[in-house]
Design a protein around this motif. Structure first.
Motif, PDB file in Angstrom:
ATOM      1  N   ALA A  87      -8.319  14.542   0.311  1.00  0.00           N
ATOM      2  CA  ALA A  87      -8.588  13.112   0.099  1.00  0.00           C
ATOM      3  C   ALA A  87      -8.081  12.666  -1.277  1.00  0.00           C
ATOM      4  N   ARG A  88      -8.294  13.494  -2.292  1.00  0.00           N
ATOM      5  CA  ARG A  88      -7.808  13.145  -3.645  1.00  0.00           C
ATOM      6  C   ARG A  88      -6.290  13.030  -3.670  1.00  0.00           C
ATOM      7  N   VAL A  89      -5.636  13.988  -3.042  1.00  0.00           N
ATOM      8  CA  VAL A  89      -4.173  13.968  -3.038  1.00  0.00           C
ATOM      9  C   VAL A  89      -3.661  12.797  -2.193  1.00  0.00           C
ATOM     10  N   SER A  90      -4.322  12.501  -1.099  1.00  0.00           N
ATOM     11  CA  SER A  90      -3.901  11.389  -0.251  1.00  0.00           C
ATOM     12  C   SER A  90      -3.953  10.070  -1.007  1.00  0.00           C
ATOM     13  N   ARG A  91      -5.003   9.889  -1.797  1.00  0.00           N
ATOM     14  CA  ARG A  91      -5.096   8.666  -2.603  1.00  0.00           C
ATOM     15  C   ARG A  91      -3.956   8.608  -3.612  1.00  0.00           C
ATOM     16  N   ALA A  92      -3.645   9.735  -4.234  1.00  0.00           N
ATOM     17  CA  ALA A  92      -2.551   9.766  -5.213  1.00  0.00           C
ATOM     18  C   ALA A  92      -1.209   9.503  -4.544  1.00  0.00           C
ATOM     19  N   VAL A  93      -1.019  10.023  -3.342  1.00  0.00           N
ATOM     20  CA  VAL A  93       0.225   9.771  -2.601  1.00  0.00           C
ATOM     21  C   VAL A  93       0.340   8.279  -2.269  1.00  0.00           C
ATOM     22  N   ALA A  94      -0.753   7.677  -1.873  1.00  0.00           N
ATOM     23  CA  ALA A  94      -0.731   6.252  -1.540  1.00  0.00           C
ATOM     24  C   ALA A  94      -0.351   5.413  -2.757  1.00  0.00           C
ATOM     25  N   VAL A  95      -0.919   5.742  -3.909  1.00  0.00           N
ATOM     26  CA  VAL A  95      -0.601   5.000  -5.135  1.00  0.00           C
ATOM     27  C   VAL A  95       0.874   5.183  -5.495  1.00  0.00           C
ATOM     28  N   ALA A  96       1.362   6.421  -5.403  1.00  0.00           N
ATOM     29  CA  ALA A  96       2.762   6.695  -5.739  1.00  0.00           C
ATOM     30  C   ALA A  96       3.707   6.011  -4.758  1.00  0.00           C
ATOM     31  N   ALA A  97       3.357   6.005  -3.484  1.00  0.00           N
ATOM     32  CA  ALA A  97       4.201   5.360  -2.478  1.00  0.00           C
ATOM     33  C   ALA A  97       4.259   3.854  -2.693  1.00  0.00           C
ATOM     34  N   LYS A  98       3.138   3.267  -3.044  1.00  0.00           N
ATOM     35  CA  LYS A  98       3.116   1.822  -3.287  1.00  0.00           C
ATOM     36  C   LYS A  98       3.968   1.474  -4.507  1.00  0.00           C
ATOM     37  N   ALA A  99       3.857   2.274  -5.555  1.00  0.00           N
ATOM     38  CA  ALA A  99       4.667   2.034  -6.755  1.00  0.00           C
ATOM     39  C   ALA A  99       6.151   2.202  -6.447  1.00  0.00           C
ATOM     40  N   SER A 100       6.482   3.212  -5.656  1.00  0.00           N
ATOM     41  CA  SER A 100       7.873   3.448  -5.282  1.00  0.00           C
ATOM     42  C   SER A 100       8.411   2.294  -4.441  1.00  0.00           C
ATOM     43  N   ALA A 101       7.606   1.798  -3.516  1.00  0.00           N
ATOM     44  CA  ALA A 101       8.030   0.683  -2.673  1.00  0.00           C
ATOM     45  C   ALA A 101       8.267  -0.570  -3.505  1.00  0.00           C
ATOM     46  N   GLN A 102       7.400  -0.826  -4.466  1.00  0.00           N
ATOM     47  CA  GLN A 102       7.584  -1.999  -5.322  1.00  0.00           C
ATOM     48  C   GLN A 102       8.831  -1.852  -6.185  1.00  0.00           C
ATOM     49  N   GLN A 103       9.096  -0.657  -6.644  1.00  0.00           N
ATOM     50  CA  GLN A 103      10.295  -0.421  -7.456  1.00  0.00           C
ATOM     51  C   GLN A 103      11.551  -0.639  -6.609  1.00  0.00           C
ATOM     52  N   LEU A 104      11.561  -0.113  -5.389  1.00  0.00           N
ATOM     53  CA  LEU A 104      12.712  -0.299  -4.511  1.00  0.00           C
ATOM     54  C   LEU A 104      12.917  -1.770  -4.166  1.00  0.00           C
ATOM     55  N   LYS A 105      11.826  -2.489  -3.956  1.00  0.00           N
ATOM     56  CA  LYS A 105      11.917  -3.914  -3.648  1.00  0.00           C
ATOM     57  C   LYS A 105      12.515  -4.669  -4.823  1.00  0.00           C
ATOM     58  N   ALA A 106      12.066  -4.341  -6.032  1.00  0.00           N
ATOM     59  CA  ALA A 106      12.601  -5.003  -7.222  1.00  0.00           C
ATOM     60  C   ALA A 106      14.094  -4.707  -7.375  1.00  0.00           C
ATOM     61  N   GLU A 107      14.494  -3.463  -7.091  1.00  0.00           N
ATOM     62  CA  GLU A 107      15.912  -3.109  -7.175  1.00  0.00           C
ATOM     63  C   GLU A 107      16.736  -3.876  -6.155  1.00  0.00           C
ATOM     64  N   LEU A 109      16.017  -6.764  -4.762  1.00  0.00           N
ATOM     65  CA  LEU A 109      16.069  -8.176  -5.154  1.00  0.00           C
ATOM     66  C   LEU A 109      17.053  -8.382  -6.298  1.00  0.00           C
ATOM     67  N   GLN A 110      17.072  -7.452  -7.241  1.00  0.00           N
ATOM     68  CA  GLN A 110      18.012  -7.566  -8.361  1.00  0.00           C
ATOM     69  C   GLN A 110      19.450  -7.443  -7.874  1.00  0.00           C
ATOM     70  N   MET A 111      19.695  -6.513  -6.943  1.00  0.00           N
ATOM     71  CA  MET A 111      21.047  -6.363  -6.402  1.00  0.00           C
ATOM     72  C   MET A 111      21.475  -7.619  -5.660  1.00  0.00           C
ATOM     73  N   ALA A 112      20.564  -8.206  -4.900  1.00  0.00           N
ATOM     74  CA  ALA A 112      20.895  -9.431  -4.174  1.00  0.00           C
ATOM     75  C   ALA A 112      21.155 -10.569  -5.143  1.00  0.00           C
ATOM     76  N   LYS A 113      20.376 -10.616  -6.206  1.00  0.00           N
ATOM     77  CA  LYS A 113      20.558 -11.660  -7.208  1.00  0.00           C
ATOM     78  C   LYS A 113      21.887 -11.491  -7.926  1.00  0.00           C
ATOM     79  N   ASP A 114      22.251 -10.241  -8.237  1.00  0.00           N
ATOM     80  CA  ASP A 114      23.509  -9.980  -8.929  1.00  0.00           C
ATOM     81  C   ASP A 114      24.722 -10.281  -8.052  1.00  0.00           C
ATOM     82  N   SER A 115      24.615 -10.025  -6.758  1.00  0.00           N
ATOM     83  CA  SER A 115      25.758 -10.230  -5.874  1.00  0.00           C
ATOM     84  C   SER A 115      25.848 -11.658  -5.350  1.00  0.00           C
ATOM     85  N   ARG A 116      24.910 -12.489  -5.701  1.00  0.00           N
ATOM     86  CA  ARG A 116      24.901 -13.874  -5.237  1.00  0.00           C
ATOM     87  C   ARG A 116      26.096 -14.618  -5.815  1.00  0.00           C
ATOM     88  N   ASN A 117      26.689 -15.470  -5.028  1.00  0.00           N
ATOM     89  CA  ASN A 117      27.845 -16.262  -5.450  1.00  0.00           C
ATOM     90  C   ASN A 117      27.346 -17.478  -6.225  1.00  0.00           C
TER      91      ASN A 117
END
Length: 167
Positions: A87-107, A109-117
């Motif tokens: 249970a402890r590790v599962s909670r830590a995995v969930a936190v890490a996965a959420k942080a990773s997902a937010q980081q990927l989303k930000a990346e 969005l930044q790529m889309a913003k940079d490639s915008r005409n």
């Protein structure tokens, strides 16, 4: 966890449980957490399986589940220890996965913003001239050829519809 339960663990099992402490989990990335999660889940499944199998065998010997229950205490307690660790590790995995997902989303969005005409629109070009050598299609409404093509197209559509209706 009580000391009695912890004393029943082997050294490898004890190290596995220690790896789930908060300060140990903080040093792991998402892949490391997933690997630890898998190891702990396997250990938990091992003791749950042992407890269930041995208790099932003891029921026939002792004459009931209630009488067979106290004899499987060690395996049941080990399974609980690993369940808490999982249970402890599962909670830590969930936190890490959420942080990773937010980081990927930000990346993304930044790529889309940079490639915008962002260039101003160009003036439109005049239409291209018709290519010579292409056969001109007769578009006059009174042309006998056009009326024949339209009638043929309507008839083909009616035949298709009739075939569908007949099914």
């Amino acid at each position: 966890m009580t000391t009695a339960i912890m004393n029943t663990l082997t050294e490898d099992e004890m190290m596995l449980v220690r790896d789930t402490e908060r300060d140990q989990l903080a040093g792991l990335d998402e892949d490391g957490l997933l690997e630890l999660h898998d190891r702990i889940r396997r250990a938990r499944n091992k003791y749950v399986k042992l407890y269930r199998r041995q208790s099932g065998l003891r029921v026939t010997e002792s004459g009931g589940r209630g009488k067979a229950n106290p004899k499987g205490t060690r395996d049941r307690q080990k399974a609980e220890v690993f369940e808490d660790a999982l249970a402890r590790v599962s909670r830590a995995v969930a936190v890490a996965a959420k942080a990773s997902a937010q980081q990927l989303k930000a990346e993304r969005l930044q790529m889309a913003k940079d490639s915008r005409n962002t260039d101003p629109p160009r003036p439109s070009r005049p239409p291209a001239k018709a290519r010579p050598g292409r056969q001109a299609v007769d578009r006059s409404p009174d042309s006998p050829g056009l009326r024949k093509r339209q009638a043929s197209s309507r008839a083909a559509g009616a035949r298709r519809q009739g075939g569908r209706d007949a099914r």
